[in-house]
Design an enzyme around this catalytic site. Structure first.
Site, PDB file in Angstrom:
ATOM      1  N   ASP A  10      67.735 -69.429 -73.745  1.00 35.23           N
ATOM      2  CA  ASP A  10      68.350 -68.778 -74.892  1.00 35.23           C
ATOM      3  C   ASP A  10      67.296 -68.023 -75.692  1.00 35.23           C
ATOM      4  O   ASP A  10      66.377 -68.624 -76.249  1.00 35.23           O
ATOM      5  CB  ASP A  10      68.999 -69.869 -75.736  1.00 35.23           C
ATOM      6  CG  ASP A  10      69.958 -69.288 -76.742  1.00 35.23           C
ATOM      7  OD1 ASP A  10      70.665 -68.338 -76.380  1.00 35.23           O
ATOM      8  OD2 ASP A  10      69.988 -69.768 -77.882  1.00 35.23           O
ATOM      9  N   THR A  33      71.167 -62.499 -77.721  1.00 37.26           N
ATOM     10  CA  THR A  33      69.919 -62.574 -78.487  1.00 37.26           C
ATOM     11  C   THR A  33      68.733 -62.050 -77.684  1.00 37.26           C
ATOM     12  O   THR A  33      67.835 -61.422 -78.243  1.00 37.26           O
ATOM     13  CB  THR A  33      69.635 -64.021 -78.940  1.00 37.26           C
ATOM     14  OG1 THR A  33      69.615 -64.875 -77.800  1.00 37.26           O
ATOM     15  CG2 THR A  33      70.711 -64.495 -79.890  1.00 37.26           C
ATOM     16  N   THR A  34      68.746 -62.292 -76.383  1.00 37.82           N
ATOM     17  CA  THR A  34      67.670 -61.758 -75.553  1.00 37.82           C
ATOM     18  C   THR A  34      67.808 -60.242 -75.462  1.00 37.82           C
ATOM     19  O   THR A  34      66.829 -59.500 -75.625  1.00 37.82           O
ATOM     20  CB  THR A  34      67.744 -62.348 -74.127  1.00 37.82           C
ATOM     21  OG1 THR A  34      67.959 -63.753 -74.225  1.00 37.82           O
ATOM     22  CG2 THR A  34      66.472 -62.084 -73.368  1.00 37.82           C
ATOM     23  N   ASP A  41      77.335 -70.435 -77.422  1.00 34.41           N
ATOM     24  CA  ASP A  41      77.408 -69.024 -77.028  1.00 34.41           C
ATOM     25  C   ASP A  41      78.803 -68.668 -76.536  1.00 34.41           C
ATOM     26  O   ASP A  41      79.386 -67.659 -76.936  1.00 34.41           O
ATOM     27  CB  ASP A  41      76.399 -68.713 -75.903  1.00 34.41           C
ATOM     28  CG  ASP A  41      74.985 -68.522 -76.433  1.00 34.41           C
ATOM     29  OD1 ASP A  41      74.756 -68.866 -77.604  1.00 34.41           O
ATOM     30  OD2 ASP A  41      74.128 -68.038 -75.679  1.00 34.41           O
TER      31      ASP A  41
HETATM   32  P1  ADP Z   1      71.434 -62.789 -73.975  1.00 30.66           P
HETATM   33  O1  ADP Z   1      70.607 -63.779 -74.731  1.00 30.66           O
HETATM   34  O2  ADP Z   1      71.123 -61.399 -74.363  1.00 30.66           O
HETATM   35  O3  ADP Z   1      72.892 -63.102 -73.988  1.00 30.66           O
HETATM   36  P2  ADP Z   1      71.516 -63.622 -71.245  1.00 30.66           P
HETATM   37  O4  ADP Z   1      70.409 -64.285 -70.529  1.00 30.66           O
HETATM   38  O5  ADP Z   1      72.691 -64.432 -71.630  1.00 30.66           O
HETATM   39  O6  ADP Z   1      70.921 -62.896 -72.478  1.00 30.66           O
HETATM   40  O7  ADP Z   1      71.998 -62.422 -70.315  1.00 30.66           O
HETATM   41  C1  ADP Z   1      73.028 -61.572 -70.702  1.00 30.66           C
HETATM   42  C2  ADP Z   1      73.153 -60.436 -69.736  1.00 30.66           C
HETATM   43  O8  ADP Z   1      73.512 -60.889 -68.434  1.00 30.66           O
HETATM   44  C3  ADP Z   1      74.255 -59.504 -70.187  1.00 30.66           C
HETATM   45  O9  ADP Z   1      73.804 -58.179 -70.068  1.00 30.66           O
HETATM   46  C4  ADP Z   1      75.368 -59.792 -69.206  1.00 30.66           C
HETATM   47  O10 ADP Z   1      76.219 -58.684 -69.028  1.00 30.66           O
HETATM   48  C5  ADP Z   1      74.587 -60.104 -67.972  1.00 30.66           C
HETATM   49  N1  ADP Z   1      75.358 -60.846 -66.964  1.00 30.66           N
HETATM   50  C6  ADP Z   1      76.018 -62.003 -67.118  1.00 30.66           C
HETATM   51  N2  ADP Z   1      76.623 -62.368 -65.957  1.00 30.66           N
HETATM   52  C7  ADP Z   1      76.341 -61.405 -65.060  1.00 30.66           C
HETATM   53  C8  ADP Z   1      76.662 -61.202 -63.665  1.00 30.66           C
HETATM   54  N3  ADP Z   1      77.414 -62.075 -62.994  1.00 30.66           N
HETATM   55  N4  ADP Z   1      76.190 -60.104 -63.078  1.00 30.66           N
HETATM   56  C9  ADP Z   1      75.427 -59.233 -63.751  1.00 30.66           C
HETATM   57  N5  ADP Z   1      75.077 -59.369 -65.041  1.00 30.66           N
HETATM   58  C10 ADP Z   1      75.525 -60.427 -65.692  1.00 30.66           C
HETATM   59 MG    MG Z   2      73.959 -64.704 -73.245  1.00 27.65          MG
END
Ligand code: ADP
Ligand code: MG
Length: 544
Positions: free
Chosen positions: A62, A95-96, A391
Site C-alpha cells: 500500500d 495512493t501509489t 481500499d
Molecule cells: P494504488 O496504490 O495506486 O492503488 P495499486 O498497487 O493498487 O496502486 O495498483 C493500482 C493499479 O493497478 C491501477 O492502475 C489498476 O488499474 C491496476 N490494475 C489492477 N488490476 C489490474 C489488472 N488485472 N490488470 C492490469 N492492471 C490492473
Molecule cells: Mg490500489
C-alpha cells in the site's frame, strides 16, 4: 563597506539553497520517493518490508502505508508523502498512482527546465492539462448504479488485485460490496456511505477465507456471569449508557448505623434497588443487556437468575453502531426504558476466538451498521487484509456515490495522454510543451504496470497507443498475458474519483515544488539545536 564585499543576510552556517540548485534538489528528492513506491504498483507489483528501530515489521503493498512509515526528512519529499495521504483520505485507493504520477510530472518538468522554459509556464501548462484531463475522464466514464452488484464486485476486485490478499479477492470483494450496499444511505437524494457504519474487527488466527461479513456487530466483551446463557436466540436487546449499580453520592458522605438490624435493612434496600432495575429490564421484554458502564455484582447475579445475557463496559462507538444495527435506542435512565427501545437480533452469542471471548450480535434484519471479522494466519497478514479491505470498501463506495467508473490497467491514462496531445496543439504557445509533457507523464502508469510485470514496457506502450489511436479507449495493459487488452472486458475498472484525485493532488504537488526557487532553513542550523519556538525572533530571514 567595501564594494564587491558579499552581504550576509543569514547567520553564518545557515542552510540555504536557491535557484536551479534548489529546484534540482527538490525534484530529485520527489523522484526518489516516487521511485521507492513505483515497484509496488499493480497486480504484479512487489511488497515492501518496513522495519522500524524497535524491529517492528510492516509488510505491505500500500503506497500510503509505505510512505507514512518511511522516515523522510527532505521537505520536497515530504510533499509527495502528503500527496499520497490526501489521496488516501479522499478516495482510499490510488495512493501509489498519485505519488508515481507526481514524481513523473516533475521528471518531465526537468526536461523543460533544461530547455529554459520558465517554471511558471510549466505550472500553468500543467494546470490546463489537469483540467482537461479531468474533463476527458468524465467523457470516457461509464455509468454504474448500486443495483449492478457484479460491476461493483469487479471494482472491488480491481482494488484487491494488487494486494497480497488477491488470492482471496473473490471472497473479500463480495464482503466489501455487501457491506457497502447494506449501510448505504440516501443523503440529499444521493447515495452516501459513512465508513463509521462498517466495523472492522481483526482477530489473528484462522485463514484469510474465514474472514466474514456479519449482519450485526461484534462486541469485544464477554458475558459478565457464568450463569448467563452463552447463546440467546431471538434476542431483544437493551442498550444502556448508565451503570446497573447503586448511585454513589457526589460528595463523601458517611452514614452512621447503630444497630445490626439497621445494617441489614440498609443492605436490603440496596439489594432492592438493583433487583428493581433488573425487574424493569425483564418487564420490557429484554433478554440481552449491553451497557457502556458497569454492572454491580449483585445485579449480575439477578440478571443471570433471570436468564438475561449481559455485557458491560462496551465501547461507546460499539454501542452507537449496535443501535444502528439492531434498530434500538440507547437509554440513559432505567426509568425511560420501554419495549420500543429494544433492538432485535436473531442471535446473541459469546464466541471464543483465540484467547478472547467476544459477544456476537448477528442476524439483524436490516442493519444500518455491519461488521467484518478479519482473520488471517499472522498479525502482519491480518493487518494487510484490513488495509486491502479498506481500499475495496472505499472504491465501491466512491463508485456508487459518483455513479461513474473508468477502465484501469493504464487504459484511462493512455486515453488521457492521447487527448491531451490533441489539446496541446490547440492551446499552442509555450504551454503547449508543458501539456505535452503532462501527457507523457501520464504514460508512466501503463509503463510501470508493464515493467512491474516483467514485460517489454516500451513495446507494450507503443502497441497500446496504437490501439487508442484507433479508438479503443478501454485498452490497457493485460499484465498476465503481456499485451494490450480491453480492461472493461477483463473487469479491471475503477471509480472515476480515484483518477481525478490522483490528477489533482499530483498536479498540485508538482506545481508547488516547481515554484520553489529558494530553500531556507528557518532555524539556527548548527544541526543540533531544537526547532525555533513560535514567537522567537527569526535571525535568518531572506529578503527576496
Ligand atoms: P494504488 O496504490 O495506486 O492503488 P495499486 O498497487 O493498487 O496502486 O495498483 C493500482 C493499479 O493497478 C491501477 O492502475 C489498476 O488499474 C491496476 N490494475 C489492477 N488490476 C489490474 C489488472 N488485472 N490488470 C492490469 N492492471 C490492473
Ligand atoms: Mg490500489
Amino acid at each position: 563597506m567595501m564594494p564587491g564585499q558579499p552581504i550576509f543576510i543569514l547567520k553564518e552556517g545557515s542552510k540555504r539553497e536557491s535557484g536551479k540548485n534548489a529546484m534540482q534538489n527538490n525534484i530529485n528528492a520527489a523522484k526518489a520517493i516516487a521511485d521507492a513506491v513505483k515497484t509496488t504498483l499493480g497486480p504484479r507489483g512487489m511488497d515492501k518490508m518496513l522495519v522500524d528501530s524497535l524491529g517492528d515489521i510492516v509488510i505491505t503493498n500500500d503506497g500510503v502505508t509505505i510512505l507514512k512509515e518511511m522516515d523522510i526528512e527532505h521537505p520536497a519529499a515530504k510533499m509527495l508523502v502528503e500527496v499520497s495521504k490526501t489521496q488516501d483520505q479522499e478516495v482510499g485507493d490510488g495512493t501509489t498512482t498519485a505519488a508515481v504520477l507526481a514524481g513523473e510530472l516533475l521528471r518531465k518538468a526537468e526536461d523543460l527546465l533544461n530547455q529554459n522554459v520558465h517554471p511558471t509556464v510549466i505550472a500553468s501548462g500543467y494546470r490546463l492539462a489537469a483540467e482537461k484531463a479531468k474533463q476527458v475522464l468524465d467523457e470516457i466514464s461509464i455509468p454504474v448504479t448500486d443495483n449492478d452488484e457484479s460491476l461493483l464486485l469487479k471494482i472491488a476486485n480491481t482494488a484487491l488485485n494488487s494486494k497480497s490478499a488477491s488470492t482471496s479477492k473473490q471472497k473479500l470483494g463480495e464482503i466489501a460490496v455487501k457491506a457497502v450496499l447494506q449501510v448505504k444511505q440516501i443523503r440529499d437524494g444521493k447515495p452516501y456511505v459513512d465508513f463509521d457504519d462498517i466495523q472492522l474487527v481483526k482477530k489473528q488466527g484462522g485463514a484469510i477465507d474465514d474472514t466474514q461479513l456479519i449482519h450485526g456487530i461484534i462486541v469485544d466483551k464477554e458475558r459478565v456471569h457464568p450463569g448467563m446463557p452463552v447463546v440467546v436466540n431471538n434476542a431483544k436487546i437493551a442498550l444502556l449508557n448508565f451503570a446497573l449499580e447503586i448511585k454513589k453520592p457526589e460528595f463523601d458522605t458517611s452514614i452512621r448505623i447503630e444497630d445490626p438490624e439497621s445494617i441489614m435493612k440498609f443492605k436490603k434496600q440496596e439489594e432492592n434497588i438493583l433487583k428493581e432495575m433488573v425487574e424493569k429490564i425483564k418487564s420490557v421484554g429484554a433478554n440481552v443487556v449491553l451497557t457502556q458502564k458497569g454492572i454491580d455484582d449483585l445485579a449480575m447475579h439477578f440478571l443471570s437468575k433471570e436468564g438475561i445475557y449481559a455485557a458491560r463496559r462496551v465501547k461507546k462507538s460499539d454501542i452507537e453502531k449496535l443501535a444502528k444495527a439492531i434498530g434500538g435506542n440507547i437509554v440513559t435512565n432505567i426509568d425511560d426504558l420501554t419495549p420500543s427501545d429494544l433492538g432485535e437480533a436473531e442471535k446473541v452469542e459469546e464466541i471464543k476466538i483465540g484467547e478472547d471471548h467476544l459477544t456476537f450480535v448477528t442476524g439483524c434484519k436490516n442493519p444500518k451498521a455491519v461488521s467484518i471479522l478479519i482473520r488471517g494466519g499472522t498479525e502482519h497478514v491480518v493487518d494487510e487484509i484490513e488495509r486491502s479491505l479498506v481500499d475495496s470498501l472505499h472504491v465501491v463506495a466512491s463508485a456508487i456515490e459518483d455513479g461513474k467508473i473508468v477502465p484501469g490497467g493504464g487504459a484511462a491514462a493512455t486515453e488521457l495522454a492521447l487527448r491531451l496531445r490533441e489539446y496541446s496543439a490547440k492551446v499552442g504557445g509555450r504551454e503547449q510543451l508543458a501539456i505535452e509533457k503532462f501527457a507523457e507523464a501520464l504514460e508512466i502508469i501503463p509503463r510501470t504496470l508493464a515493467e512491474n510485470a516483467g514485460l517489454d514496457a516500451i513495446g507494450i506502450l507503443i502497441n497500446l497507443k496504437k490501439e487508442h489511436a484507433e479508438g479503443k479507449k478501454t485498452y490497457g495493459v493485460d499484465v498476465f498475458k503481456g499485451k494490450p487488452a480491453d480492461m472493461v472486458e477483463l473487469g479491471v475498472i475503477e471509480p472515476i474519483r480515484v483518477g481525478k484525485q490522483a490528477i489533482n493532488s499530483a498536479t498540485d504537488a508538482a506545481v508547488m515544488i516547481l515554484r520553489i526557487d529558494d530553500v531556507i532553513a528557518t532555524k539556527a542550523s548548527s544541526g543540533t539545536s531544537p526547532p525555533k519556538k513560535p514567537g522567537e525572533e527569526s535571525k535568518s530571514e531572506s529578503e527576496d
